[in-house]
Enzyme design. Structure first.
Site, PDB file in Angstrom:
ATOM      1  N   ASN B  69       0.840  -1.187   0.000  1.00  0.00           N
ATOM      2  CA  ASN B  69       0.000   0.000   0.000  1.00  0.00           C
ATOM      3  C   ASN B  69       0.874   1.233   0.000  1.00  0.00           C
ATOM      4  O   ASN B  69       1.988   1.237   0.521  1.00  0.00           O
ATOM      5  CB  ASN B  69      -0.954   0.006   1.206  1.00  0.00           C
ATOM      6  CG  ASN B  69      -0.340   0.658   2.423  1.00  0.00           C
ATOM      7  OD1 ASN B  69      -0.323   1.891   2.537  1.00  0.00           O
ATOM      8  ND2 ASN B  69       0.195  -0.153   3.316  1.00  0.00           N
ATOM      9  N   ALA B  70       0.323   2.263  -0.630  1.00  0.00           N
ATOM     10  CA  ALA B  70       0.963   3.585  -0.589  1.00  0.00           C
ATOM     11  C   ALA B  70      -0.170   4.602  -0.520  1.00  0.00           C
ATOM     12  O   ALA B  70      -0.455   5.318  -1.471  1.00  0.00           O
ATOM     13  CB  ALA B  70       1.834   3.809  -1.815  1.00  0.00           C
ATOM     14  N   LEU B  73      -1.118   8.399   3.994  1.00  0.00           N
ATOM     15  CA  LEU B  73      -1.716   9.011   5.196  1.00  0.00           C
ATOM     16  C   LEU B  73      -2.864   9.962   4.896  1.00  0.00           C
ATOM     17  O   LEU B  73      -2.987  11.013   5.516  1.00  0.00           O
ATOM     18  CB  LEU B  73      -0.630   9.713   6.030  1.00  0.00           C
ATOM     19  CG  LEU B  73       0.311   8.738   6.751  1.00  0.00           C
ATOM     20  CD1 LEU B  73       1.540   9.451   7.252  1.00  0.00           C
ATOM     21  CD2 LEU B  73      -0.411   8.071   7.920  1.00  0.00           C
ATOM     22  N   ASN B  99      -2.996   7.438  16.344  1.00  0.00           N
ATOM     23  CA  ASN B  99      -1.718   7.311  15.652  1.00  0.00           C
ATOM     24  C   ASN B  99      -1.363   8.676  15.083  1.00  0.00           C
ATOM     25  O   ASN B  99      -2.178   9.307  14.417  1.00  0.00           O
ATOM     26  CB  ASN B  99      -1.845   6.246  14.548  1.00  0.00           C
ATOM     27  CG  ASN B  99      -0.562   6.058  13.769  1.00  0.00           C
ATOM     28  OD1 ASN B  99      -0.212   6.870  12.921  1.00  0.00           O
ATOM     29  ND2 ASN B  99       0.144   4.965  14.042  1.00  0.00           N
ATOM     30  N   CYS B 130       6.373   5.516   8.635  1.00  0.00           N
ATOM     31  CA  CYS B 130       5.556   5.398   7.430  1.00  0.00           C
ATOM     32  C   CYS B 130       6.444   5.508   6.194  1.00  0.00           C
ATOM     33  O   CYS B 130       7.134   6.506   6.010  1.00  0.00           O
ATOM     34  CB  CYS B 130       4.470   6.469   7.371  1.00  0.00           C
ATOM     35  SG  CYS B 130       3.460   6.274   5.888  1.00  0.00           S
ATOM     36  N   ASN B 193       6.120  -1.842  11.380  1.00  0.00           N
ATOM     37  CA  ASN B 193       5.392  -1.210  10.299  1.00  0.00           C
ATOM     38  C   ASN B 193       5.691  -2.014   9.027  1.00  0.00           C
ATOM     39  O   ASN B 193       6.345  -3.053   9.074  1.00  0.00           O
ATOM     40  CB  ASN B 193       5.831   0.256  10.162  1.00  0.00           C
ATOM     41  CG  ASN B 193       4.741   1.122   9.525  1.00  0.00           C
ATOM     42  OD1 ASN B 193       4.067   0.692   8.590  1.00  0.00           O
ATOM     43  ND2 ASN B 193       4.579   2.324  10.030  1.00  0.00           N
ATOM     44  N   THR B 267      -3.500  -6.392   8.148  1.00  0.00           N
ATOM     45  CA  THR B 267      -4.043  -6.844   6.870  1.00  0.00           C
ATOM     46  C   THR B 267      -5.166  -7.870   7.012  1.00  0.00           C
ATOM     47  O   THR B 267      -6.068  -7.926   6.175  1.00  0.00           O
ATOM     48  CB  THR B 267      -2.881  -7.419   6.022  1.00  0.00           C
ATOM     49  OG1 THR B 267      -1.911  -6.381   5.865  1.00  0.00           O
ATOM     50  CG2 THR B 267      -3.337  -7.860   4.645  1.00  0.00           C
TER      51      THR B 267
END
Lengths: 267, 305
Positions: B69-70, B73, B99, B130, B193, B267
């Site tokens: 995933n990208a 945020l 978060n 991230c 992460n 996930t």
């Protein structure tokens, strides 16, 4: 605090068969699974399906439009397009799958409004439920564009009082002729309701025509998604205000005026 | 029934099952699929001071036993969360963990002070890992000095809220980062992460993510995650939330066996939306089945002889 959403159940496959005589050739399948007791389905909503066979290899469920919801079964109509749908094509009766749905927003139903249904290929799927559950099918008109034989599609079951027509693309020039038909039909429904489902170029053409004739138009998007419930933020589409909207929650059915992609469609 | 309560220092959870940031929305998205109050806690989608639009699409790609995933945020901003969403969450019954993401230590501190004032926020998880944003992000998590600066900035303004520092696996020595965070005042560590990764399409000759590079998660990364938790457990004395590819009760116990005090589920929430709720029920049954006397007895009982 509860918000709107579907339910998640482990259900059994009832059948998975090629769609029509030549469905196998095109990788087109009709999948029936147990209805786990969904209270209500609005045509245009979808579900996530994750067969037990996916194991750990394929982590996502697959979003499929609900083709038909009956008390004992939910029907899906899909085409093999990758690894997940290839596995799904091999599902045998009795196999387990995790099903979550019904999800998202469906199409507008306005019984007294003359309604034009525009379907391209697999985009016919939600209109099966739409036509069969519509309170006044005498006000519906279906225009269907397709490439494989008509027998691969659940077209015959769809009785629409204002007309029903199928146009097959077989040779160069057919597409232009079909687009001319779409232009005429949308023009005739300028004061009605225009609903479309199909590949994005088809939806773009419909949106352009809707804008040209001032017809209220809804289209259904199929952006890639992981969760189906609004959490992963993968399936987003830019809305008319320039924000990213989750297709799985705000859609998959949108008014074209609410999407940026289709804003320029009229010009 | 086995007692599943866990204390991570000042943070008490009714059970060790916590959902991971970015995989559980703001919680409400999953309320049709289970009782949020049943969870040990949930970490909401990363919050920034101002709303962020996130990265262009496509943002996701499925990979063998995992996904990339990208998202970048995308979030509504901290104020929209506090005004619109937090009041709807069952924060009296379960731990709602915020978060935090920011571009520099000062901004992290500002975010911390806003969240520290909220009764409904149980703890702050600092995202120094991230991989999908241009400024800050994983850079803070790759250098012990930077990790310490951010941890100190948050800790200084966090009041009595426990501060969780979320670590990146994309480092040479995760134990060094963990120690730096601990020395800078972190109350809890969460790891790992996502792993930095990439996927391409040989026909279109394009990357599958618009951002080109994304974060790998899912069952594929579990061995890496276990190794990281094992190494960090030996390096620090503060509590650990372990995560990375948990998709069954067995997986969750593996993390507890190597020393995690609680686990986070990511996930797997996409594999079925009721996953975490089911895990809460399954964990005590499995512990009993394998002959563990209690969660505390089982935790960190890895035999290395």
């Amino acid at each position: 605090m509860k918000i709107e959403g579907g339910q998640c159940d482990d259900v059994r496959v009832l059948s998975c068969a090629p769609a029509g005589e030549t469905g196998r050739k095109y990788g087109m399948w009709v999948l029936d699974v147990e209805n786990p007791g969904w209270p209500k389905v609005i045509a245009g909503q979808f579900a996530m399906l994750r067969p037990e066979r996916f194991g750990l290899t394929l982590v996502w469920g697959r979003p499929l439009s609900i083709c038909r919801a009956e008390p004992d079964r939910i029907r899906f109509f899909f085409q093999e397009a990758g690894r997940g749908t290839a596995v799904m094509a091999g599902l045998a009766p009795g196999e387990k799958l995790t099903l979550w749905g019904p999800l998202g927003k469906g199409y507008a139903v306005e019984p007294e409004t003359p309604t034009l249904l525009l379907a391209g290929g697999m985009g016919l799927a939600p209109f099966v439920e739409y036509v069969l559950s519509h309170p006044a099918p005498q006000n519906l008109h279906l225009v269907f564009g397709h490439k494989p034989e008509l027998s691969c599609y659940p077209f015959d079951a769809l009785a629409c009082g204002r007309g029903r027509e199928a146009h097959r693309e077989e040779k160069p020039g057919d597409l232009e002729a079909f687009l001319a038909v779409l232009d005429e039909r949308v023009k005739a429904y300028a004061d009605g309701l225009v609903l479309a489902c199909g590949p994005k170029p088809f939806l773009t053409a419909v949106a352009r025509l809707g804008a040209k004739y001032g017809a209220r138009t809804q289209i259904s998007l199929e952006n890639r998604m992981a969760c189906g419930v609004g959490a992963c933020l993968g399936c987003v589409e830019e809305d008319a205000r320039g924000h990213y909207a989750q297709v799985c929650k705000r859609g998959p059915v949108f008014w074209t005026k609410d999407l940026k992609f289709f804003q320029g469609a009229g010009s | 029934m086995m007692d599943m309560r866990v204390n991570l220092g000042k943070l008490s959870l009714k059970n060790p099952v916590v959902t991971a940031s970015g995989t559980f929305g703001y919680g409400l998205e999953f309320s049709p699929y289970g009782d949020l109050a049943k969870l040990g806690g949930f970490v909401v989608k990363g919050l920034s001071l101002k709303p962020r639009m996130g990265n262009p699409v496509p943002r996701l790609a499925e990979t063998p036993c995992g996904m990339l995933n990208a998202i970048g945020l995308q979030n509504a901003g901290v104020n929209a969360f506090l005004r619109g969403m937090l009041p709807q969450l069952p924060w009296r019954e379960t731990a709602v963990i915020a978060n935090l993401y920011a571009c520099d230590p000062d901004e992290f501190g500002e975010l911390a002070s806003i969240l520290a004032a909220e009764e409904g926020v149980a703890a702050l998880e600092v995202n120094i890992s991230c991989p999908n944003v241009k400024e800050g992000g994983v850079l803070f998590g790759q250098d012990p000095a930077q990790a310490a600066r951010v941890t100190e900035a948050v800790k200084k303004r966090a009041g009595d809220k426990p501060v969780i520092v979320k670590l990146s696996p994309n480092v040479t020595d995760i134990a060094a980062i963990a120690r730096a965070a601990e020395n800078a005042g972190a109350d809890i560590l969460s790891l790992i992460n996502t792993l930095s990764g990439m996927s391409v399409d040989i026909r279109t000759r394009k990357p599958r993510l618009a951002n080109v590079i994304g974060g790998l998660s899912g069952p594929a990364i579990k061995p890496v995650a276990l190794r990281c938790v094992h190494q960090v457990r030996k390096a620090v004395s503060i509590p650990i939330m372990g995560m990375g590819g948990i998709s069954s009760a067995e997986d969750a116990l593996e993390f507890i066996l190597v020393g995690a005090n609680a686990v986070q589920v990511g996930t797997a929430n996409f594999m079925r939306p009721d996953f975490s709720f089911r895990l809460v029920d399954e964990l005590p049954l499995l512990l009993k089945k394998i002959g563990a006397k209690s969660l505390d007895e089982y935790r960190g009982s890895l035999r290395l002889d």
